[in-house]
Design a protein around this motif. Structure first.
Motif, PDB file in Angstrom:
ATOM      1  N   SER A 202      72.792 133.331  28.695  1.00 33.76           N
ATOM      2  CA  SER A 202      73.273 132.559  27.544  1.00 33.76           C
ATOM      3  C   SER A 202      74.480 133.217  26.882  1.00 33.76           C
ATOM      4  CB  SER A 202      72.153 132.401  26.516  1.00 33.76           C
ATOM      5  OG  SER A 202      71.682 133.667  26.088  1.00 33.76           O
ATOM      6  N   ALA A 203      75.233 132.402  26.134  1.00 33.67           N
ATOM      7  CA  ALA A 203      76.452 132.868  25.475  1.00 33.67           C
ATOM      8  C   ALA A 203      76.665 132.098  24.174  1.00 33.67           C
ATOM      9  CB  ALA A 203      77.660 132.706  26.392  1.00 33.67           C
ATOM     10  N   GLU A 204      77.370 132.733  23.224  1.00 32.27           N
ATOM     11  CA  GLU A 204      77.642 132.124  21.918  1.00 32.27           C
ATOM     12  C   GLU A 204      79.035 132.520  21.454  1.00 32.27           C
ATOM     13  OE1 GLU A 204      74.558 132.933  18.985  1.00 32.27           O
ATOM     14  OE2 GLU A 204      73.232 133.663  20.568  1.00 32.27           O
ATOM     15  N   VAL A 205      79.559 131.778  20.493  1.00 28.55           N
ATOM     16  CA  VAL A 205      80.841 132.108  19.881  1.00 28.55           C
ATOM     17  C   VAL A 205      80.693 132.047  18.363  1.00 28.55           C
ATOM     18  CG1 VAL A 205      81.653 129.698  20.021  1.00 28.55           C
ATOM     19  CG2 VAL A 205      83.306 131.565  19.772  1.00 28.55           C
ATOM     20  N   TYR A 206      81.310 133.005  17.687  1.00 28.62           N
ATOM     21  CA  TYR A 206      81.224 133.128  16.226  1.00 28.62           C
ATOM     22  C   TYR A 206      82.591 132.853  15.623  1.00 28.62           C
ATOM     23  CZ  TYR A 206      80.454 135.433  11.660  1.00 28.62           C
ATOM     24  OH  TYR A 206      80.347 135.730  10.320  1.00 28.62           O
ATOM     25  N   ASP A 207      82.635 131.949  14.664  1.00 29.59           N
ATOM     26  CA  ASP A 207      83.850 131.678  13.892  1.00 29.59           C
ATOM     27  C   ASP A 207      83.798 132.541  12.641  1.00 29.59           C
ATOM     28  OD1 ASP A 207      85.689 130.507  11.936  1.00 29.59           O
ATOM     29  OD2 ASP A 207      85.910 128.868  13.381  1.00 29.59           O
ATOM     30  N   VAL A 208      84.690 133.524  12.571  1.00 31.65           N
ATOM     31  CA  VAL A 208      84.641 134.507  11.483  1.00 31.65           C
ATOM     32  C   VAL A 208      84.904 133.850  10.136  1.00 31.65           C
ATOM     33  CG1 VAL A 208      85.693 136.614  10.588  1.00 31.65           C
ATOM     34  CG2 VAL A 208      85.324 136.357  13.046  1.00 31.65           C
ATOM     35  N   GLU A 209      85.849 132.930  10.064  1.00 31.71           N
ATOM     36  CA  GLU A 209      86.189 132.304   8.791  1.00 31.71           C
ATOM     37  C   GLU A 209      85.083 131.367   8.310  1.00 31.71           C
ATOM     38  OE1 GLU A 209      88.729 133.197   6.976  1.00 31.71           O
ATOM     39  OE2 GLU A 209      89.306 134.628   8.532  1.00 31.71           O
ATOM     40  N   LYS A 210      84.480 130.621   9.224  1.00 35.00           N
ATOM     41  CA  LYS A 210      83.413 129.691   8.846  1.00 35.00           C
ATOM     42  C   LYS A 210      82.055 130.363   8.756  1.00 35.00           C
ATOM     43  CE  LYS A 210      85.622 125.640  10.966  1.00 35.00           C
ATOM     44  NZ  LYS A 210      85.473 124.571  11.989  1.00 35.00           N
ATOM     45  N   ASP A 211      81.941 131.608   9.266  1.00 33.74           N
ATOM     46  CA  ASP A 211      80.654 132.312   9.325  1.00 33.74           C
ATOM     47  C   ASP A 211      79.618 131.440  10.021  1.00 33.74           C
ATOM     48  OD1 ASP A 211      78.774 134.365   8.903  1.00 33.74           O
ATOM     49  OD2 ASP A 211      78.151 133.549   6.969  1.00 33.74           O
ATOM     50  N   GLN A 212      79.955 131.045  11.249  1.00 33.32           N
ATOM     51  CA  GLN A 212      79.132 130.067  11.968  1.00 33.32           C
ATOM     52  C   GLN A 212      79.111 130.373  13.459  1.00 33.32           C
ATOM     53  OE1 GLN A 212      79.931 125.897  10.934  1.00 33.32           O
ATOM     54  NE2 GLN A 212      79.830 125.376  13.098  1.00 33.32           N
ATOM     55  N   TRP A 213      77.893 130.334  14.050  1.00 30.41           N
ATOM     56  CA  TRP A 213      77.708 130.533  15.480  1.00 30.41           C
ATOM     57  C   TRP A 213      77.532 129.187  16.180  1.00 30.41           C
ATOM     58  CZ3 TRP A 213      78.067 135.065  18.149  1.00 30.41           C
ATOM     59  CH2 TRP A 213      78.040 136.253  17.406  1.00 30.41           C
ATOM     60  N   SER A 214      78.065 129.104  17.403  1.00 32.09           N
ATOM     61  CA  SER A 214      77.885 127.916  18.232  1.00 32.09           C
ATOM     62  C   SER A 214      77.504 128.356  19.646  1.00 32.09           C
ATOM     63  CB  SER A 214      79.168 127.080  18.292  1.00 32.09           C
ATOM     64  OG  SER A 214      79.560 126.673  16.993  1.00 32.09           O
ATOM     65  N   THR A 215      76.574 127.636  20.250  1.00 35.68           N
ATOM     66  CA  THR A 215      76.185 127.915  21.628  1.00 35.68           C
ATOM     67  C   THR A 215      77.225 127.347  22.584  1.00 35.68           C
ATOM     68  OG1 THR A 215      73.846 127.835  21.023  1.00 35.68           O
ATOM     69  CG2 THR A 215      74.379 127.615  23.357  1.00 35.68           C
ATOM     70  N   ILE A 216      77.579 128.108  23.620  1.00 32.20           N
ATOM     71  CA  ILE A 216      78.502 127.624  24.637  1.00 32.20           C
ATOM     72  C   ILE A 216      77.764 127.593  25.984  1.00 32.20           C
ATOM     73  CG2 ILE A 216      80.529 128.461  23.417  1.00 32.20           C
ATOM     74  CD1 ILE A 216      80.631 130.831  25.320  1.00 32.20           C
ATOM     75  N   ALA A 217      78.436 127.135  27.023  1.00 29.52           N
ATOM     76  CA  ALA A 217      77.829 127.025  28.349  1.00 29.52           C
ATOM     77  C   ALA A 217      77.303 128.373  28.827  1.00 29.52           C
ATOM     78  CB  ALA A 217      78.852 126.481  29.347  1.00 29.52           C
ATOM     79  N   TRP A 218      76.233 128.343  29.602  1.00 27.45           N
ATOM     80  CA  TRP A 218      75.647 129.567  30.134  1.00 27.45           C
ATOM     81  C   TRP A 218      76.456 130.063  31.335  1.00 27.45           C
ATOM     82  CZ3 TRP A 218      69.579 129.681  30.281  1.00 27.45           C
ATOM     83  CH2 TRP A 218      69.101 129.491  28.979  1.00 27.45           C
ATOM     84  N   MET A 219      76.390 131.373  31.556  1.00 22.74           N
ATOM     85  CA  MET A 219      76.983 131.962  32.749  1.00 22.74           C
ATOM     86  C   MET A 219      76.160 131.590  33.985  1.00 22.74           C
ATOM     87  SD  MET A 219      78.008 135.809  31.498  1.00 22.74           S
ATOM     88  CE  MET A 219      76.307 136.249  31.065  1.00 22.74           C
ATOM     89  N   ALA A 220      76.742 131.792  35.154  1.00 24.34           N
ATOM     90  CA  ALA A 220      76.024 131.514  36.399  1.00 24.34           C
ATOM     91  C   ALA A 220      74.965 132.572  36.689  1.00 24.34           C
ATOM     92  CB  ALA A 220      77.010 131.438  37.567  1.00 24.34           C
ATOM     93  N   GLU A 221      75.195 133.807  36.204  1.00 20.50           N
ATOM     94  CA  GLU A 221      74.296 134.924  36.490  1.00 20.50           C
ATOM     95  C   GLU A 221      73.826 135.580  35.193  1.00 20.50           C
ATOM     96  OE1 GLU A 221      73.455 135.480  39.534  1.00 20.50           O
ATOM     97  OE2 GLU A 221      75.021 134.400  40.636  1.00 20.50           O
ATOM     98  N   GLY A 222      72.587 136.088  35.209  1.00 20.59           N
ATOM     99  CA  GLY A 222      72.134 136.923  34.115  1.00 20.59           C
ATOM    100  C   GLY A 222      72.783 138.293  34.239  1.00 20.59           C
TER     101      GLY A 222
END
Length: 390
Positions: A202-222
């Protein structure tokens, strides 16, 4: 005056900074105040506090050549001791584990100090990442100091004020994951392991200004114990090496790159040539142009193949891989980046001094020069690091 034209707020706070002085002259005075006094400056008046809270203030200090470079290190405060599991009601707690702290080396002033997290310890093995344009240092994830379980926690240190605040937590608890600042305000995380030590995709991205996390597409491998890198001058995020749950300790030679434009991952082959060694504390990426990945090793067998290019399947992303010999052998070595230069810490024991070295100019690439002695109490090897101009 402040050069960031997009910041109307910065133009407002630059007015009446020092009574009787034009705003431009007042700004010229304030940007020259050393960083160690900026915390006290915030309490002088509202206009100074607003000014120091605006990222344009750091940009102006850099334009004037007055910014100071900080190397921030998440490191153990004492040598590890044998952990003892204590049963407390329904929750297990562990005593006797090392405490971690955030140490700061001011490369401009050649000083060391430690930044306290009020009323609590920082998570063990948390990731340290700097977002230069926002003037912030983030501590993300890691282990709870008492239960030794992965956490979702995020702590934000405002660069100018040295004040901590809680950030929005990640969607998922994780530790030993890839993490990197990409672009002007985004921080990406991926991989690592969960509470059961399972490698994560799994992977996520954080917007520093909005203080908000969003889930993004998973990688092919753990990928557990992987390394995060920003790619080139674009907005790509590379997860380098790591290993799967069933092959613990055998590090992959490939990586995966996330493209925010297509919201998809692609594999990049032959990017990490050391299957028995973690890339953490052994890589530095130069993003001032094409992505040059410097891998540091004591393995002399690879000197015959010191440089090569790795590309992903889409051929959009590439890494110019270069292997550089470390200045010493042994495990008590950590390589990082400070202000775009490769630096190496040699030490690893709290009771002895360490050494801080850096690579010399392009003309003598691969050569190392002494920067500073690392004083007592700061020479344990860090887990993660970040550098920022303030």
């Amino acid at each position: 005056m402040i050069m960031d034209k997009s910041s109307n707020r910065a133009e407002e706070v630059s007015k009446d900074l020092i009574p009787g002085l034009p705003s431009e002259l007042a700004m010229e005075c304030l940007v020259r105040v050393p960083y160690q006094f900026q915390s006290a400056m915030r309490s002088v008046c509202r206009s100074w506090r607003s000014l120091l809270s605006d990222s344009s203030f750091i940009k102006e200090r850099r334009r004037c050549g007055k910014a100071e470079l900080l190397l921030c290190l998440v490191q153990p405060l004492s040598p590890p001791t044998l952990p003892v599991v204590e049963e407390e009601k329904s929750e297990k707690r562990v005593s006797g584990t090392p405490r971690f702290g955030l140490s700061v080396y001011n490369a401009t002033m050649a000083t060391w100090n430690r930044v306290a997290l009020p009323q609590q310890q920082i998570p063990l093995f948390c990731e340290c990442v700097a977002v230069q344009d926002a003037g912030k240092i983030l501590l993300i994830g890691g282990w709870d100091p008492e239960t030794l379980q992965p956490v979702k926690d995020v702590y934000v240190l405002e660069g100018s004020g040295r004040r901590w605040r809680r950030g929005a937590p990640m969607k998922e608890s994780r530790s030993f994951f890839a993490c990197a600042s990409v672009g002007s305000r985004k921080v990406y995380v991926a991989g690592g392991h969960d509470e059961q030590k399972n490698a994560l995709r799994s992977a996520e991205v954080y917007d520093v200004e909005k203080d908000q996390w969003s889930t993004i597409a998973w990688m092919a491998e753990g990928r557990d114990e992987c390394q995060g890198l920003g790619m080139g001058t674009g907005v790509g995020f590379c997860v380098l090496s790591g290993y799967a749950t069933e092959s613990q300790g055998r590090f992959r030679q490939d990586g995966e790159v996330y493209d925010p434009m297509t919201k998809s991952w692609s594999r990049i082959e032959n990017a990490w040539p050391f299957p028995d060694t973690s890339p953490r504390g052994r890589t530095v990426v130069d993003t001032r142009g094409s992505s040059r990945l410097c891998c540091f090793s004591t393995d002399r067998e690879l000197q015959s193949q010191r440089q090569w290019e790795s590309r992903d399947g889409s051929r959009k992303w590439n890494l110019d891989v270069e292997v550089t010999q470390l200045p010493t052998s042994g495990s008590s070595v950590y390589v990082g980046s400070s202000g775009g230069e490769s630096v190496v810490m040699i030490g690893g024991r709290r009771e002895t001094k360490g050494l801080l070295m850096k690579t010399t100019t392009e003309k003598n690439a691969g050569k190392w020069s002494h920067v500073n002695d690392i004083p007592f109490g700061f020479s344990t090897l860090p887990f993660s690091h970040a550098s920022i101009y303030v």
